[in-house]
Design a protein around this motif. Structure first.
Motif, mmCIF file in Angstrom:
data_model
loop_
_atom_site.group_PDB
_atom_site.id
_atom_site.type_symbol
_atom_site.label_atom_id
_atom_site.label_comp_id
_atom_site.label_asym_id
_atom_site.label_seq_id
_atom_site.Cartn_x
_atom_site.Cartn_y
_atom_site.Cartn_z
ATOM 1 N N THR A 21 42.929 47.110 41.425
ATOM 2 C CA THR A 21 42.928 45.755 40.886
ATOM 3 C C THR A 21 41.509 45.238 40.691
ATOM 4 O O THR A 21 41.168 44.696 39.636
ATOM 5 N N ALA A 37 43.362 36.399 38.242
ATOM 6 C CA ALA A 37 44.047 37.288 39.174
ATOM 7 C C ALA A 37 44.882 36.487 40.148
ATOM 8 O O ALA A 37 44.571 35.338 40.465
ATOM 9 N N HIS A 50 39.281 38.828 44.436
ATOM 10 C CA HIS A 50 39.665 38.597 43.035
ATOM 11 C C HIS A 50 38.737 37.570 42.393
ATOM 12 O O HIS A 50 38.300 37.741 41.241
ATOM 13 N N GLU A 88 48.359 41.284 41.855
ATOM 14 C CA GLU A 88 48.373 42.386 42.818
ATOM 15 C C GLU A 88 49.516 42.186 43.807
ATOM 16 O O GLU A 88 49.623 41.145 44.457
#
Length: 326
Positions: A21, A37, A50, A88
């Motif tokens: 990710t 994200a 993120h 994610e």
């Protein structure tokens, strides 16, 4: 126009979801893609990574703890100005708790609710063609969850990639990349998960290495092509949290760091005044506040300093006699 979205899922924790990710977010941002994200489920640490990769606030989407109206509000808020949203998964794609349909906390709930395709990450160390059986199971387990592609992780050789990849491709599910075993990209961990992003002085260089790794071994064009326009509900939502007060004393230092960004955003939107203080610096919650919020974090790493913070403890006790403390 609605942004395109996909979920990075896996059969279990430790498959390489976070590594992939972060590499994807970094590589896409380099391309000039306005990417946001999110993390499914309760997680304070991954969204901070993120945020570092995307230079925008990280997001949590927890179908167990959040009512649908809040999920709609948060994902709609994140979609504004975004071209792509990468979610994610926590743990395995279907891992959650028994309960009402769509309220398990699993990332699969989000896939179903918003029509988001899943890119499955498989740790294929110690296996090859068997990976196809795992993919077949995921692809047929829930007709409402679409497995749109696979990324192989921790492959040992080109032959290993071919054996696993050909078996999966024969199912009609594309293999979008194969990442070699690379111990140098592992994130440091402690007892409750990863070390926090703010503790890593070399985080920008680390993200660049991950971006290089993913750009080299994953077909980014095909990844973007598998993403589907996000199925946002009409009218969005207004599902922010109820307010604990109009002036909130928030503990904020190295011991108390776990605050969800959507909580702070909801407070800001409602005009709440947030006043921070530091228990580690032996500060008490300001008396003018009408609620005190002690977030989670790693207070056990600072036990001696907190045990000696007499002014903090006495001030907190006084505060709690007349006002709520979370």
């Amino acid at each position: 126009m609605s942004p395109r979205a996909f979920i990075v899922g896996a059969p279990r924790s430790g498959s390489g979801k976070t590594t992939l990710t972060l590499g994807l977010l970094t590589a896409l941002a380099r391309r000039g893609v306005a990417v946001r994200a999110a993390k499914s489920g309760p997680d304070y640490i991954d969204p901070a990574f993120h945020a570092a990769a995307t230079r925008s606030v990280g997001l949590n989407l927890d179908t167990w703890a959040m009512p649908p109206s809040m999920i709609d509000t948060l994902i709609g808020h994140a979609a504004a100005g975004a071209e792509a949203i990468v979610i994610e998964s926590a743990m395995g794609l279907f891992d959650g708790v028994p309960g009402a349909e769509g309220r398990s906390g699993a990332a699969a709930d989000l896939a179903r609710r918003f029509g988001i395709p899943v890119m499955l990450v498989l740790d294929v160390s110690g296996q090859s063609q068997t990976a196809a059986a795992i993919v077949r199971g995921f692809a047929t387990h829930d007709p409402g969850v679409h497995i749109a592609g696979v990324v192989l992780n921790r492959v040992g050789s080109p032959r290993h990639t071919t054996l696993a990849g050909d078996a999966i491709a024969a199912l009609g599910i594309p293999v979008l990349g194969a990442i070699p075993r690379e111990d140098a990209v592992a994130l440091p961990e402690r007892h409750l998960g990863l070390v926090q992003a703010t503790e890593l002085s070399d985080l920008p260089a680390y993200l660049e290495r991950l971006g290089d790794l993913v750009a080299k071994h994953v077909d980014l064009d095909r990844v973007l092509a598998l993403a589907e326009p996000l199925g946002l509900p009409p009218g969005g939502g207004d599902g922010w949290l109820l307010l604990p007060g109009r002036c909130i004393a928030l503990a904020r230092d190295a011991a108390f760091t776990f605050v969800y960004d959507h909580v702070l955003e909801g407070w800001r939107r409602a005009g709440v005044e947030v006043v921070t203080f530091s228990p580690l610096a032996d500060e008490a919650p300001p008396d003018r506040c009408d609620a005190c919020w002690l977030p989670g974090g790693y207070p056990e790493l600072h036990a001696a300093a907190l045990a000696g913070a007499g002014a903090f403890k006495a001030g907190l006790a006084r505060f709690a006699q007349t006002r709520p403390v979370h």
